[in-house]
Design an enzyme around this catalytic site. Structure first.
Site, PDB file in Angstrom:
ATOM      1  N   CYS A  55       0.822  -1.215   0.000  1.00  0.00           N
ATOM      2  CA  CYS A  55       0.000   0.000   0.000  1.00  0.00           C
ATOM      3  C   CYS A  55       0.857   1.268   0.000  1.00  0.00           C
ATOM      4  CB  CYS A  55      -0.908  -0.001   1.234  1.00  0.00           C
ATOM      5  SG  CYS A  55      -2.335  -1.075   1.050  1.00  0.00           S
ATOM      6  N   ASP A  78      11.426  -7.679  -2.460  1.00  0.00           N
ATOM      7  CA  ASP A  78      12.240  -7.758  -1.252  1.00  0.00           C
ATOM      8  C   ASP A  78      12.751  -9.175  -0.972  1.00  0.00           C
ATOM      9  OD1 ASP A  78      12.096  -4.979  -0.572  1.00  0.00           O
ATOM     10  OD2 ASP A  78      10.001  -5.295  -0.005  1.00  0.00           O
ATOM     11  N   ASN A 153       0.003 -13.387 -10.638  1.00  0.00           N
ATOM     12  CA  ASN A 153      -0.709 -14.456  -9.929  1.00  0.00           C
ATOM     13  C   ASN A 153      -1.871 -13.787  -9.231  1.00  0.00           C
ATOM     14  OD1 ASN A 153       1.173 -16.482 -10.567  1.00  0.00           O
ATOM     15  ND2 ASN A 153       2.447 -15.962  -8.803  1.00  0.00           N
ATOM     16  N   HIS A 166      -1.350  -6.487  -8.142  1.00  0.00           N
ATOM     17  CA  HIS A 166       0.044  -6.315  -8.559  1.00  0.00           C
ATOM     18  C   HIS A 166       0.476  -7.428  -9.499  1.00  0.00           C
ATOM     19  CE1 HIS A 166       0.510  -9.402  -5.439  1.00  0.00           C
ATOM     20  NE2 HIS A 166       1.732  -9.632  -5.906  1.00  0.00           N
ATOM     21  N   PHE A 315      -7.226 -30.230 -10.464  1.00  0.00           N
ATOM     22  CA  PHE A 315      -5.924 -30.606  -9.933  1.00  0.00           C
ATOM     23  C   PHE A 315      -5.067 -31.190 -11.041  1.00  0.00           C
ATOM     24  CE2 PHE A 315      -8.435 -30.347  -6.130  1.00  0.00           C
ATOM     25  CZ  PHE A 315      -7.543 -29.838  -5.197  1.00  0.00           C
ATOM     26  N   VAL A 317      -2.332 -33.204 -11.103  1.00  0.00           N
ATOM     27  CA  VAL A 317      -1.556 -34.044 -10.183  1.00  0.00           C
ATOM     28  C   VAL A 317      -1.241 -35.388 -10.834  1.00  0.00           C
ATOM     29  CG1 VAL A 317      -2.372 -32.942  -8.059  1.00  0.00           C
ATOM     30  CG2 VAL A 317      -3.773 -34.699  -9.142  1.00  0.00           C
ATOM     31  N   GLU A 320      -1.246 -36.238 -14.528  1.00  0.00           N
ATOM     32  CA  GLU A 320      -0.760 -35.039 -15.206  1.00  0.00           C
ATOM     33  C   GLU A 320       0.719 -34.795 -14.931  1.00  0.00           C
ATOM     34  OE1 GLU A 320      -3.583 -35.407 -13.645  1.00  0.00           O
ATOM     35  OE2 GLU A 320      -5.212 -34.506 -14.803  1.00  0.00           O
TER      36      GLU A 320
END
Ligand SMILES: O=P(O)(O)O[C@H]1O[C@H](CO)[C@@H](O)[C@H](O)[C@H]1O
Ligand SMILES: O=P(O)(O)O[C@H]1O[C@H](CO)[C@@H](O)[C@H](O)[C@H]1O
Lengths: 351, 351
Positions: A55, A78, A153, A166, A315, A317, A320
């Site tokens: 923020c 960071d 993401n 972001h 999923f 998993v 896959e």
């Protein structure tokens, strides 16, 4: 020619960007789901949280205080996965124990000063500012690094650990696996067929209108024929564009508009702030700026995890991970196309 | 020779089974985690639940009633991703719209009649029965299908939708992407270096003792040098073994024992029934049974999702999906080796 196959039976489809196959099991959604149910995304995010390091005016992990920014805001991650000065692991390799130096830089870009807003809820002019920053970053970091990965993401389900809108920008001294695959496949296609793969593909999809989600004068969004994730989409310019900074001002405005429409559709699918990982792939940069890269076409991938509802995901998993990607419905059956593209969801009124 | 590199800085490591690289960011675990927290696995699973379709005497989706089985129990998946009789999508292909027939068979195998038991809690003799069934299945289905994928998704976090201990067996008319990669890489390695890749690898790891998790006379479990998942392991026979059914009776007993030790370690890491996807890769079958497959070495992969605790997982998202797999600690730092291999967890006493 017949260039698409809409089947009701299992079959394999070829992904020409990754030179691999996906197993399409059209009939598998009938199975009852008794597995893990996800938490729906948090709804009551405060517009401003002084303890949120993203923020305006917050203090970050390294002690720096964010400016009172009113548009986008860029800073160095960071906790970077890539740093500019990592030492070389040296050359004493065995073919089974190979290591290589990895250098780079990781940045974070906030889209907006508010924590309770997302791209589809932002004004086109505000999205345009994000787009201009993306172009600047590829230009700047791409002048030395061969690959600059811009990605977002969105949602806790996609590993996002901060609700503030972001994206991240990771530039690397190496060409990562996925772009290296896309590089090889597109190069090969041009050599064989005399045209850039994705330019040809966009034309064929625009004509077929079977998998188109949204389109405008400059852009086309489709559920790719080889989609592996439910509701996966591919965003393509209509013109041959090698890299993000090559986009004209008109194309950028038009991109802001189509992104808003696409993401609004996603949100309206299950009436939830739709989680996804998205990112841009354009021709490699750095020393590749001098090379002939006409086999490349700029594009963005959207990979959303949700399958049946806001709380039931697909999923990837077992089979896959160990054998091959598998999907439970055809790409044509699972498209955000049908959702409402204009009604903003969730509404910001009331705030 | 120095054949390993334990760095405290980011670097790339090469995965010779997949011909790709993983970004190892040794220093990234310091970042605070404010993202999604998983539900720990359910602890109070009833030993017998008449409504669970995997239990003895339950009625399954297709109306069949399970026998009162007292060891392993095998049946056809009621919602198969692969069926033996899917039609051919035909041959009207464009290079960008390629489809292929996919045929196969999907089976489910219960390990035990109890729902509240897992492999590490079973007796070695009971695990041996699972192993013998695996061998039988590869033999039987492999007589016609080129690939038989045995895999276990354990835990809701890994998409498992039924707590009853079970694995799946998917046989396919095609060689899926992952085994096709392993086939190409191992073939190439033998051609270049005159020895089966994983045979050589196991010898070097056994000697180095840097990444070994558990071992016995016939088997070796290591965190592979190129591990991408936290706590990922690779289970290898010491002898050159092409396919699962080739294992001798002694090697099978020894496998039951090492599986029990490995999985007990996993459970003890975070004192939780440890989630993972695991599966077996051996030389392709079907018509490949007639070919020279000496470049292959049988192995099993264990891919666990947990990173920091029983509730914080590693997300393979954004950068990982769009660019390259990335890990937050070195493979040497994140190994189940240190965990207790003998104390069973959770204890079944008290039931
Ligand atoms: O077959 P199940 O257990 O219902 O389903 C699980 O395993 C499959 C094979 O790995 C996956 O495709 C599914 O996404 C997963 O939920
Ligand atoms: O960088 P973040 O947001 O803390 O972390 C997230 O994105 C990274 C890049 O895709 C992933 O490596 C992490 O697993 C994920 O949690």
């Amino acid at each position: 020619i017949i260039f698409s196959h809409i089947f009701s039976h299992q079959h394999l489809r070829y992904n020409p960007l990754r030179d691999s196959w996906v197993l399409v099991s059209a009939h598998r959604m009938k199975r009852p789901w008794k597995g893990q149910v996800e938490k729906p995304p948090e709804e009551n995010i405060p517009r401003h949280d002084p303890n949120n390091p993203l923020c305006p005016l917050s203090t970050r992990a390294n002690g720096e205080v964010n400016p009172e920014y009113d548009s986008t805001f860029l800073f160095d991650n960071d906790f970077p996965a890539l740093q500019p000065d990592a030492p070389d692991p040296g050359s004493n390799y065995h073919p089974l124990f190979q290591a290589k130096a990895a250098r780079g830089i990781c940045k974070v870009m906030c889209f907006h000063p508010w924590s309770d807003i997302t791209l589809p809820l932002m004004q086109p002019g505000e999205i345009r500012k994000v787009i201009d920053k993306w172009a600047e970053l590829i230009e700047e970091l791409g002048s030395t690094y061969p690959w600059v990965q811009i990605f977002e993401n969105r949602g806790a389900m996609m590993g996002c650990s901060n609700p503030h809108p972001h994206c991240q920008i990771w530039a690397s001294s190496f060409l990562p696996n996925e772009p290296a695959l896309a590089e090889r496949c597109q190069r090969e296609y041009l050599r064989k067929h005399g045209e850039a793969m994705l330019l040809r593909y966009a034309r064929m999809e625009a004509q077929a209108q079977e998998r188109v989600v949204v389109e405008n004068e400059h852009w086309l969004v489709v559920v790719p024929y080889w989609a592996t994730w439910p509701f996966q989409t591919l965003l393509l310019p209509r013109r041959h564009v090698l890299r993000f900074p090559d986009l004209t001002s008109q194309e950028r405005d038009s991109l802001a508009s189509i992104m808003k429409r696409l993401l609004t559709k996603y949100d309206n699918l299950f009436e939830v702030s739709f989680p996804y990982s998205m990112g841009w792939h354009g021709a490699p940069t750095g020393t590749h700026l001098e090379e002939d890269m006409n086999h490349w076409q700029l594009h963005a991938h959207y990979y959303p995890p949700l399958l049946r509802s806001a709380t039931v995901r697909k999923f990837m998993v077992g089979y896959e991970m160990l054998a091959q990607e598998q999907r439970d419905l055809t790409p044509e059956q699972v498209s955000p196309a049908a959702a409402e593209p204009l009604k903003p969801w969730p509404s910001l009124t009331g705030k």
